[in-house]
Every structure is written in C-alpha cells, then in structure tokens.
Scaffold this active site. Structure first.
Site, PDB file in Angstrom:
ATOM      1  N   LYS A  35       0.846  -1.200   0.000  1.00  0.00           N
ATOM      2  CA  LYS A  35       0.000   0.000   0.000  1.00  0.00           C
ATOM      3  C   LYS A  35       0.877   1.245   0.000  1.00  0.00           C
ATOM      4  O   LYS A  35       2.071   1.168   0.342  1.00  0.00           O
ATOM      5  CB  LYS A  35      -0.908  -0.014   1.236  1.00  0.00           C
ATOM      6  CG  LYS A  35      -0.154   0.008   2.558  1.00  0.00           C
ATOM      7  CD  LYS A  35      -1.072  -0.362   3.722  1.00  0.00           C
ATOM      8  CE  LYS A  35      -0.337  -0.281   5.053  1.00  0.00           C
ATOM      9  NZ  LYS A  35      -1.062  -0.947   6.132  1.00  0.00           N
ATOM     10  N   ARG A 133     -11.626  -0.467  13.880  1.00  0.00           N
ATOM     11  CA  ARG A 133     -11.346   0.290  12.661  1.00  0.00           C
ATOM     12  C   ARG A 133     -12.314  -0.157  11.573  1.00  0.00           C
ATOM     13  O   ARG A 133     -13.135   0.633  11.130  1.00  0.00           O
ATOM     14  CB  ARG A 133      -9.876   0.082  12.244  1.00  0.00           C
ATOM     15  CG  ARG A 133      -9.474   0.876  11.033  1.00  0.00           C
ATOM     16  CD  ARG A 133      -7.973   0.939  10.818  1.00  0.00           C
ATOM     17  NE  ARG A 133      -7.380  -0.326  10.382  1.00  0.00           N
ATOM     18  CZ  ARG A 133      -6.111  -0.464  10.020  1.00  0.00           C
ATOM     19  NH1 ARG A 133      -5.295   0.585  10.046  1.00  0.00           N
ATOM     20  NH2 ARG A 133      -5.640  -1.632   9.646  1.00  0.00           N
ATOM     21  N   HIS A 162      -6.828  -7.602  12.171  1.00  0.00           N
ATOM     22  CA  HIS A 162      -5.600  -6.811  12.302  1.00  0.00           C
ATOM     23  C   HIS A 162      -5.353  -6.514  13.778  1.00  0.00           C
ATOM     24  O   HIS A 162      -6.287  -6.195  14.511  1.00  0.00           O
ATOM     25  CB  HIS A 162      -5.744  -5.506  11.510  1.00  0.00           C
ATOM     26  CG  HIS A 162      -4.442  -4.784  11.297  1.00  0.00           C
ATOM     27  ND1 HIS A 162      -3.349  -5.390  10.718  1.00  0.00           N
ATOM     28  CD2 HIS A 162      -4.054  -3.524  11.588  1.00  0.00           C
ATOM     29  CE1 HIS A 162      -2.350  -4.513  10.658  1.00  0.00           C
ATOM     30  NE2 HIS A 162      -2.749  -3.377  11.181  1.00  0.00           N
ATOM     31  N   ARG A 216       1.158 -11.043   6.434  1.00  0.00           N
ATOM     32  CA  ARG A 216       1.121  -9.776   5.690  1.00  0.00           C
ATOM     33  C   ARG A 216       2.258  -8.845   6.119  1.00  0.00           C
ATOM     34  O   ARG A 216       2.032  -7.836   6.791  1.00  0.00           O
ATOM     35  CB  ARG A 216      -0.216  -9.066   5.931  1.00  0.00           C
ATOM     36  CG  ARG A 216      -1.454  -9.926   5.719  1.00  0.00           C
ATOM     37  CD  ARG A 216      -2.719  -9.092   5.718  1.00  0.00           C
ATOM     38  NE  ARG A 216      -2.955  -8.348   6.949  1.00  0.00           N
ATOM     39  CZ  ARG A 216      -3.692  -8.778   7.967  1.00  0.00           C
ATOM     40  NH1 ARG A 216      -4.268  -9.978   7.927  1.00  0.00           N
ATOM     41  NH2 ARG A 216      -3.857  -8.019   9.042  1.00  0.00           N
ATOM     42  N   TYR A 260      12.759  31.479   8.925  1.00  0.00           N
ATOM     43  CA  TYR A 260      11.478  32.074   9.330  1.00  0.00           C
ATOM     44  C   TYR A 260      11.344  32.101  10.848  1.00  0.00           C
ATOM     45  O   TYR A 260      11.717  31.146  11.529  1.00  0.00           O
ATOM     46  CB  TYR A 260      10.307  31.266   8.773  1.00  0.00           C
ATOM     47  CG  TYR A 260      10.079  31.436   7.300  1.00  0.00           C
ATOM     48  CD1 TYR A 260       9.764  32.682   6.757  1.00  0.00           C
ATOM     49  CD2 TYR A 260      10.162  30.346   6.446  1.00  0.00           C
ATOM     50  CE1 TYR A 260       9.535  32.821   5.404  1.00  0.00           C
ATOM     51  CE2 TYR A 260       9.937  30.482   5.087  1.00  0.00           C
ATOM     52  CZ  TYR A 260       9.620  31.728   4.573  1.00  0.00           C
ATOM     53  OH  TYR A 260       9.397  31.864   3.222  1.00  0.00           O
ATOM     54  N   CYS A 307      11.625  25.202   5.820  1.00  0.00           N
ATOM     55  CA  CYS A 307      10.780  25.999   4.925  1.00  0.00           C
ATOM     56  C   CYS A 307      10.053  25.051   3.965  1.00  0.00           C
ATOM     57  O   CYS A 307      10.224  23.839   4.024  1.00  0.00           O
ATOM     58  CB  CYS A 307      11.617  26.968   4.102  1.00  0.00           C
ATOM     59  SG  CYS A 307      12.848  27.908   5.011  1.00  0.00           S
ATOM     60  N   ASP A 309      10.576  24.591   0.787  1.00  0.00           N
ATOM     61  CA  ASP A 309      11.470  23.925  -0.176  1.00  0.00           C
ATOM     62  C   ASP A 309      12.938  23.908   0.230  1.00  0.00           C
ATOM     63  O   ASP A 309      13.778  23.489  -0.558  1.00  0.00           O
ATOM     64  CB  ASP A 309      11.410  24.625  -1.541  1.00  0.00           C
ATOM     65  CG  ASP A 309      10.047  25.141  -1.878  1.00  0.00           C
ATOM     66  OD1 ASP A 309       9.209  24.331  -2.294  1.00  0.00           O
ATOM     67  OD2 ASP A 309       9.803  26.346  -1.679  1.00  0.00           O
TER      68      ASP A 309
HETATM   69  C1  LIG Z   1      -0.397  -1.908   6.802  1.00  0.00           C
HETATM   70  C2  LIG Z   1      -1.008  -3.199   7.144  1.00  0.00           C
HETATM   71  C3  LIG Z   1      -0.211  -4.347   7.315  1.00  0.00           C
HETATM   72  C4  LIG Z   1       1.301  -4.303   7.342  1.00  0.00           C
HETATM   73  O1  LIG Z   1       1.729  -3.753   8.574  1.00  0.00           O
HETATM   74  P1  LIG Z   1       3.272  -3.683   8.977  1.00  0.00           P
HETATM   75  O2  LIG Z   1       3.271  -3.260  10.385  1.00  0.00           O
HETATM   76  O3  LIG Z   1       3.903  -2.670   8.082  1.00  0.00           O
HETATM   77  O4  LIG Z   1       3.831  -5.052   8.746  1.00  0.00           O
HETATM   78  C5  LIG Z   1      -0.866  -5.563   7.481  1.00  0.00           C
HETATM   79  N1  LIG Z   1      -2.211  -5.627   7.529  1.00  0.00           N
HETATM   80  C6  LIG Z   1      -3.009  -4.538   7.411  1.00  0.00           C
HETATM   81  C7  LIG Z   1      -4.487  -4.686   7.494  1.00  0.00           C
HETATM   82  C8  LIG Z   1      -2.421  -3.283   7.239  1.00  0.00           C
HETATM   83  O5  LIG Z   1      -3.212  -2.206   7.143  1.00  0.00           O
END
Ligand SMILES: *Cc1c(COP(=O)(O)O)cnc(C)c1O
Length: 366
Positions: A35, A133, A162, A216, A260, A307, A309
């Site tokens: 992602k 979530r 998750h 994952r 700044y 800043c 840039d």
């Molecule tokens: C981003 C994400 C992961 C990966 O998480 P890491 O901590 O980077 O390994 C796995 N599952 C879901 C649902 C996520 O949103």
C-alpha cells in the site's frame, strides 16, 4: 542527475523479503503489503521482487491502488485492506481484486457487479477483533454469512483481522484479539483452501500463533523493525535513502538568526549550509531545530525552521555547494535511519518512509 532523489536498493529489499520467507519456513503464504506505493519505495519494482521470491500476492489499501497494479500487468492475487465504498465496487470486481466485507459494505452491489461482469467476486470477511477500525464483530458473523450465502456470484476466499499492539513487548492485548478472531472463525466453514490472516510484521516476528495460513509483512520488507520493543529481529536492512546536495554555504556571525521566525540565533560564529528540500517534499516541519542530516560523513544539526522547499544545517568550514547531503540512509559508514529521523520528528518510521513527494526514485540492483 537530479539534485534530490530517493535511492531504492532492490538488492537489500530482496534480501529482506527472503529473510522473512525463510523465517516463516513454509508454514504460511506471504502477501507483500505494498500500500501507499510500497511505503514510498515504488510499488511496481518492489512487488516484482517479492513475487519472484515466492510471495503469493499483494495487499493494498484502496481499490484504486489495486487497479493500478492490474494496469502495470500484475496478475497475482491482490487483496484490498480498506473497505470499498459503493462507487468503488464495480471497479474492484472488474479488476479482480479481493474485497474486504463486513456488515457495512454493500454486498448486493458486489453481487450485482459480479453478475454484470460475468465473474465470481472474491471477498475476505473482515473481522474486528478489537481495533475498532473496520470489520464485523464475531457475533455479527452469522448474519454476514447469511447475507453472503444469498449471493451466488460471491466466493468467500477467507477472513482476516488486524492487531493493534503486536509490536508491544507485552502481547496480552494481541493474544486477546487473536482469541476474538478464533471466536469469529468458529462460525465459518474452514476448508483447506480457506484463507486465514492476522499477522503484520510484528505478528510475524513475535507471535507465531498469529500466522495462520497467510501473513502480511509490510515494514520489515522495507528494512525497519515495527517498533523498538520487538523480541525478535531479522537483521533486515534499510532499502530507502533520501539524498540531496548542498546548494549554498555561508558564515554566520554570533547573534545572527536563521530562517522564518528567527527561531535559531547563533551563539557564536559558525557555518551553515542550505539544503534544497522542505515540507513540500514531505520533509517534516517538526524537524525544525531538531533533526539532522549527514554531510561529509557527519551528523549536521538542523538550524531554524524547515521551509517549504529548503532548510539550513550547521556545518564545518569544509562543506561546499554541491556536497552530498543524506536525509535518510547511509553516508560512508554512518547511518541516519528512518527510526532516528522519526524519533526527532515525533513520529514513526512508517510515516518517514511514505512522506516523500515530488522527488524522483532511482532504483539500484536487480
Ligand atoms: C499496513 C497493514 C499491514 C502491514 O503492517 P506492517 O506493520 O507494516 O507489517 C498488514 N495488515 C493490514 C491490514 C495493514 O493495514
């Protein structure tokens, strides 16, 4: 060559990806979490490497990210992690993406899209095991299954959840979440090919009972630990370096200010260098008077505010315009890790990796 660029070391990425695979020892399949443009590393290049190393698919946040992968020509399984809204569903089904569902998702729209596209839509049941979530709570699973059963063009590929605290030293909350997930699983028909997934990087490293049959990994592929509290590490290497060059140097007299708001005032005569990157490039403004960069193999502290840039750092008299400045990564034998930058900015490495904008990527290796 560009004044500023992000160097991505695909050989380091490949070694990380292999280490994770070897650690799992075939006990689960692997999904490359790519992602947000592979956490800022370039999704096309990184996913190619992961697939070559035997990862079975990709995970992205949104339907549009998945569609982009199809346009690049990837034909692997692509899992979407974020819930689709009704207007995304047709695109998701058309692109053969695996969509997450809970009771809030328009399941009839998935069925209708599958019928009109003449295909089976693939879905994953999202379980909320405590993170609050997305996902169904275990006691909503029978109702969700009932709804899905009425849809002859939807195939339930599996389920996922998750964990919110897998990267904590104390695994209590994570284990409780896994128990809630088990409760949800008890309602499902678990066939041999039913996909069950709960482990992010932290789960992979420290919680083998979270592996189930599909893991994952995200952050560890990109060479950073999920947190500083992990029990296990895989000695992964950082993949990203952010490199630019000094555009200007000057002598600052005691009492003169920088930038700044005149927030930095020289306590003695000193030298500063100007770096041509700023918050418009994603460099956190929170690093004002806090962070550092590497020039000439040394840490040079940021002076004054970042800043849009540009920003300024304190240097010694040897630094000249054109000298290399490293914002993240190695220079000589010192390394400014994304973790160190994140700590100075009051954030986490994840945010530092995916923060960069309008800077070209240069790939080495492969
Ligand atoms: C981003 C994400 C992961 C990966 O998480 P890491 O901590 O980077 O390994 C796995 N599952 C879901 C649902 C996520 O949103």
């Amino acid at each position: 060559m560009a004044v500023s660029y992000i160097k991505i070391d695909l050989n380091a990425f490949r070694r990380n990806v292999r280490k994770i695979r070897n650690y799992i020892k075939g006990e689960a399949g692997l999904l490359a979490v790519v992602k947000a443009n592979a956490y800022g590393h370039g999704v096309k290049e990184c996913l190619q490497v992961a697939l070559k190393e035997g990862y079975e698919g990709a995970a992205v946040s949104r339907v549009t990210e998945g569609r982009e992968l199809r346009r690049f020509g990837f034909n692997c399984p692509i899992y979407v992690l974020g819930l689709p809204l009704p207007h995304e569903i047709l695109m998701g089904v058309d692109s053969d993406l695996i969509l997450p569902v809970d009771l809030t998702v328009d399941i009839e729209a998935i069925e209708a899209a599958a019928i009109s596209e003449r295909k089976m839509a693939e879905v994953m049941i999202a379980i909320d095991s405590g993170m609050n979530r997305i996902g169904a709570h275990p006691d909503e699973v029978p109702q969700l299954l009932e709804k899905l059963k009425k849809c002859s063009h939807i195939h339930i590929r599996g389920t996922f959840t998750h964990m919110a605290t897998a990267d904590f030293k104390d695994k209590d909350i994570a284990q409780k979440q896994l128990q809630v997930f088990e409760h949800a699983l008890s309602y499902m028909n678990i066939t041999d090919d039913f996909v069950i997934s709960a482990a992010n990087s932290a789960g992979i490293l420290d919680i083998p009972n979270s592996w189930h049959n599909l893991v994952r990994p995200g952050i560890i592929m990109y060479g950073l630990p999920p947190s500083q509290d992990m029990t296990h590490s895989l000695d992964v290497e950082s993949v990203m370096s952010v490199i630019t060059h000094v555009t200007h140097v000057q002598n600052l007299k005691k009492g003169e200010f920088v930038g700044y708001g005149a927030s930095f005032v020289a306590e003695k005569d000193m030298h500063t260098a100007t770096i041509p990157l700023g918050y418009a490039d994603g460099y956190p403004r929170a690093l004002s008077n806090k962070g550092c960069v590497l020039i000439g193999g040394k840490r040079c502290p940021i002076v004054g505010r970042i800043c849009m840039d540009q920003f300024m750092v304190a240097v010694d008299e040897t630094v000249k315009p054109g000298d290399e400045a490293v914002l993240v990564g190695k220079q000589g034998n010192i390394e400014l890790s994304a973790d160190e930058v994140a700590e100075a900015a009051g954030t986490i490495s994840y945010e530092i990796l995916c923060t960069w904008k309008r800077i070209p990527r240069v790939f080495i290796g492969e």
